[in-house]
Scaffold this motif. Sequence first.
Motif, PDB file in Angstrom:
ATOM      1  N   LEU A 236       8.535 -12.564   7.912  1.00  0.00           N
ATOM      2  CA  LEU A 236       7.775 -12.836   9.134  1.00  0.00           C
ATOM      3  C   LEU A 236       6.792 -11.695   9.369  1.00  0.00           C
ATOM      4  O   LEU A 236       7.186 -10.527   9.381  1.00  0.00           O
ATOM      5  CB  LEU A 236       8.713 -12.969  10.334  1.00  0.00           C
ATOM      6  N   VAL A 237       5.514 -12.044   9.514  1.00  0.00           N
ATOM      7  CA  VAL A 237       4.466 -11.057   9.784  1.00  0.00           C
ATOM      8  C   VAL A 237       3.663 -11.503  10.998  1.00  0.00           C
ATOM      9  O   VAL A 237       3.661 -12.679  11.356  1.00  0.00           O
ATOM     10  CB  VAL A 237       3.536 -10.852   8.562  1.00  0.00           C
ATOM     11  N   ASP A 238       2.976 -10.560  11.619  1.00  0.00           N
ATOM     12  CA  ASP A 238       2.174 -10.877  12.808  1.00  0.00           C
ATOM     13  C   ASP A 238       0.927 -11.680  12.458  1.00  0.00           C
ATOM     14  O   ASP A 238       0.485 -12.523  13.240  1.00  0.00           O
ATOM     15  CB  ASP A 238       1.761  -9.598  13.533  1.00  0.00           C
ATOM     16  N   ALA A 239       0.341 -11.407  11.293  1.00  0.00           N
ATOM     17  CA  ALA A 239      -0.873 -12.112  10.883  1.00  0.00           C
ATOM     18  C   ALA A 239      -1.113 -11.899   9.397  1.00  0.00           C
ATOM     19  O   ALA A 239      -0.692 -10.900   8.825  1.00  0.00           O
ATOM     20  CB  ALA A 239      -2.085 -11.612  11.679  1.00  0.00           C
ATOM     21  N   VAL A 240      -1.808 -12.866   8.797  1.00  0.00           N
ATOM     22  CA  VAL A 240      -2.242 -12.775   7.406  1.00  0.00           C
ATOM     23  C   VAL A 240      -3.754 -12.596   7.450  1.00  0.00           C
ATOM     24  O   VAL A 240      -4.450 -13.328   8.164  1.00  0.00           O
ATOM     25  CB  VAL A 240      -1.875 -14.056   6.631  1.00  0.00           C
ATOM     26  N   HIS A 241      -4.263 -11.609   6.701  1.00  0.00           N
ATOM     27  CA  HIS A 241      -5.698 -11.340   6.765  1.00  0.00           C
ATOM     28  C   HIS A 241      -6.459 -11.875   5.563  1.00  0.00           C
ATOM     29  O   HIS A 241      -7.238 -12.800   5.686  1.00  0.00           O
ATOM     30  CB  HIS A 241      -5.972  -9.852   6.945  1.00  0.00           C
ATOM     31  N   GLU A 242      -6.260 -11.283   4.410  1.00  0.00           N
ATOM     32  CA  GLU A 242      -7.067 -11.644   3.251  1.00  0.00           C
ATOM     33  C   GLU A 242      -6.382 -11.197   1.979  1.00  0.00           C
ATOM     34  O   GLU A 242      -5.387 -10.473   2.009  1.00  0.00           O
ATOM     35  CB  GLU A 242      -8.441 -10.976   3.348  1.00  0.00           C
ATOM     36  N   VAL A 243      -6.938 -11.627   0.862  1.00  0.00           N
ATOM     37  CA  VAL A 243      -6.492 -11.158  -0.443  1.00  0.00           C
ATOM     38  C   VAL A 243      -7.546 -10.181  -0.947  1.00  0.00           C
ATOM     39  O   VAL A 243      -8.743 -10.448  -0.849  1.00  0.00           O
ATOM     40  CB  VAL A 243      -6.318 -12.330  -1.433  1.00  0.00           C
ATOM     41  N   THR A 244      -7.090  -9.047  -1.445  1.00  0.00           N
ATOM     42  CA  THR A 244      -8.005  -8.049  -1.976  1.00  0.00           C
ATOM     43  C   THR A 244      -7.436  -7.464  -3.260  1.00  0.00           C
ATOM     44  O   THR A 244      -6.223  -7.460  -3.458  1.00  0.00           O
ATOM     45  CB  THR A 244      -8.278  -6.925  -0.940  1.00  0.00           C
ATOM     46  N   ASP A 245      -8.307  -6.999  -4.128  1.00  0.00           N
ATOM     47  CA  ASP A 245      -7.872  -6.348  -5.361  1.00  0.00           C
ATOM     48  C   ASP A 245      -7.667  -4.864  -5.108  1.00  0.00           C
ATOM     49  O   ASP A 245      -8.491  -4.215  -4.451  1.00  0.00           O
ATOM     50  CB  ASP A 245      -8.904  -6.535  -6.472  1.00  0.00           C
ATOM     51  N   ILE A 246      -6.555  -4.350  -5.620  1.00  0.00           N
ATOM     52  CA  ILE A 246      -6.245  -2.926  -5.481  1.00  0.00           C
ATOM     53  C   ILE A 246      -6.034  -2.344  -6.864  1.00  0.00           C
ATOM     54  O   ILE A 246      -5.254  -2.881  -7.659  1.00  0.00           O
ATOM     55  CB  ILE A 246      -4.987  -2.707  -4.607  1.00  0.00           C
ATOM     56  N   ASP A 247      -6.725  -1.260  -7.160  1.00  0.00           N
ATOM     57  CA  ASP A 247      -6.556  -0.543  -8.421  1.00  0.00           C
ATOM     58  C   ASP A 247      -5.207   0.172  -8.381  1.00  0.00           C
ATOM     59  O   ASP A 247      -4.945   0.957  -7.471  1.00  0.00           O
ATOM     60  CB  ASP A 247      -7.701   0.463  -8.603  1.00  0.00           C
TER      61      ASP A 247
ATOM     62  N   GLY B 240       3.856   2.458  -2.351  1.00  0.00           N
ATOM     63  CA  GLY B 240       3.057   3.620  -2.000  1.00  0.00           C
ATOM     64  C   GLY B 240       2.030   3.266  -0.943  1.00  0.00           C
ATOM     65  O   GLY B 240       2.169   2.277  -0.218  1.00  0.00           O
ATOM     66  N   PHE B 241       1.005   4.094  -0.889  1.00  0.00           N
ATOM     67  CA  PHE B 241      -0.059   3.946   0.094  1.00  0.00           C
ATOM     68  C   PHE B 241      -1.388   3.928  -0.636  1.00  0.00           C
ATOM     69  O   PHE B 241      -1.549   4.562  -1.677  1.00  0.00           O
ATOM     70  CB  PHE B 241      -0.050   5.129   1.076  1.00  0.00           C
ATOM     71  N   VAL B 242      -2.344   3.202  -0.069  1.00  0.00           N
ATOM     72  CA  VAL B 242      -3.679   3.144  -0.670  1.00  0.00           C
ATOM     73  C   VAL B 242      -4.712   3.156   0.458  1.00  0.00           C
ATOM     74  O   VAL B 242      -4.471   2.630   1.545  1.00  0.00           O
ATOM     75  CB  VAL B 242      -3.828   1.884  -1.563  1.00  0.00           C
ATOM     76  N   ARG B 243      -5.827   3.779   0.199  1.00  0.00           N
ATOM     77  CA  ARG B 243      -6.921   3.799   1.175  1.00  0.00           C
ATOM     78  C   ARG B 243      -7.853   2.622   0.874  1.00  0.00           C
ATOM     79  O   ARG B 243      -8.344   2.468  -0.230  1.00  0.00           O
ATOM     80  CB  ARG B 243      -7.698   5.106   1.093  1.00  0.00           C
ATOM     81  N   LEU B 244      -8.034   1.779   1.900  1.00  0.00           N
ATOM     82  CA  LEU B 244      -8.985   0.674   1.819  1.00  0.00           C
ATOM     83  C   LEU B 244     -10.010   0.890   2.916  1.00  0.00           C
ATOM     84  O   LEU B 244      -9.706   0.699   4.097  1.00  0.00           O
ATOM     85  CB  LEU B 244      -8.289  -0.682   2.000  1.00  0.00           C
ATOM     86  N   GLY B 245     -11.176   1.315   2.530  1.00  0.00           N
ATOM     87  CA  GLY B 245     -12.197   1.670   3.519  1.00  0.00           C
ATOM     88  C   GLY B 245     -11.716   2.854   4.325  1.00  0.00           C
ATOM     89  O   GLY B 245     -11.327   3.878   3.780  1.00  0.00           O
ATOM     90  N   GLU B 246     -11.676   2.702   5.645  1.00  0.00           N
ATOM     91  CA  GLU B 246     -11.225   3.767   6.539  1.00  0.00           C
ATOM     92  C   GLU B 246      -9.717   3.709   6.810  1.00  0.00           C
ATOM     93  O   GLU B 246      -9.182   4.579   7.486  1.00  0.00           O
ATOM     94  CB  GLU B 246     -11.977   3.680   7.878  1.00  0.00           C
ATOM     95  N   ASN B 247      -9.054   2.678   6.318  1.00  0.00           N
ATOM     96  CA  ASN B 247      -7.644   2.474   6.632  1.00  0.00           C
ATOM     97  C   ASN B 247      -6.719   2.896   5.499  1.00  0.00           C
ATOM     98  O   ASN B 247      -7.061   2.765   4.328  1.00  0.00           O
ATOM     99  CB  ASN B 247      -7.380   0.985   6.932  1.00  0.00           C
ATOM    100  N   ILE B 248      -5.540   3.367   5.888  1.00  0.00           N
ATOM    101  CA  ILE B 248      -4.483   3.614   4.914  1.00  0.00           C
ATOM    102  C   ILE B 248      -3.530   2.432   5.012  1.00  0.00           C
ATOM    103  O   ILE B 248      -3.036   2.103   6.094  1.00  0.00           O
ATOM    104  CB  ILE B 248      -3.757   4.943   5.193  1.00  0.00           C
ATOM    105  N   VAL B 249      -3.290   1.782   3.883  1.00  0.00           N
ATOM    106  CA  VAL B 249      -2.482   0.571   3.821  1.00  0.00           C
ATOM    107  C   VAL B 249      -1.206   0.875   3.052  1.00  0.00           C
ATOM    108  O   VAL B 249      -1.246   1.505   1.995  1.00  0.00           O
ATOM    109  CB  VAL B 249      -3.280  -0.567   3.125  1.00  0.00           C
TER     110      VAL B 249
END
Length: 173
Positions: A102-113, A134-143
Amino acid sequence: MIKNYEINTQSHLLVKLAEETYAINVSKVYQIFEMPSLTKVPQTPPYMLGIMKARERLLPVIDLRILYGMDVAEHSKHTAIIATACCFENEVGGEFQDVGLLVDAVHEVTDIDSSAIERPSMPGNTDGYSCFSGFVRLGENIVMVLDVDHLLNTDSIQQLRSTLKTTATLADN
């Protein structure tokens, strides 16, 4: 001289929990559901919201907010259940178990290196971080990148399976 660089990217589904964004490898996702009605199962852990029918099988649904110790939120039109195929390690190898998240929202599919995913360097006991790749930086956000194969410990998996067997037996009678 031209160097040949191999980039190992994988597609990830970006989801929202509270104010944070998480990524789930799409190879583990087989379906996304709008919030259905769930059948509550007594004597299960608080994070197990209930079960639903998916692909003609019972799918246990886990509230990631409760599992991660977050405040419970009201469901909205964006609330979704991500049906995942998890492979849990045991003493004889790996076993598959479908689990709904269960998640609050689904956003998009993106490619991560894959090389951009960093393991956290946390002092002390890091057992609580085994559910993260782990963690990855996508734009200004840490995911945070979830490892769905390590969401639950062995005892929780056994309890979940026992609940499913009991529920399936009752449904057959």
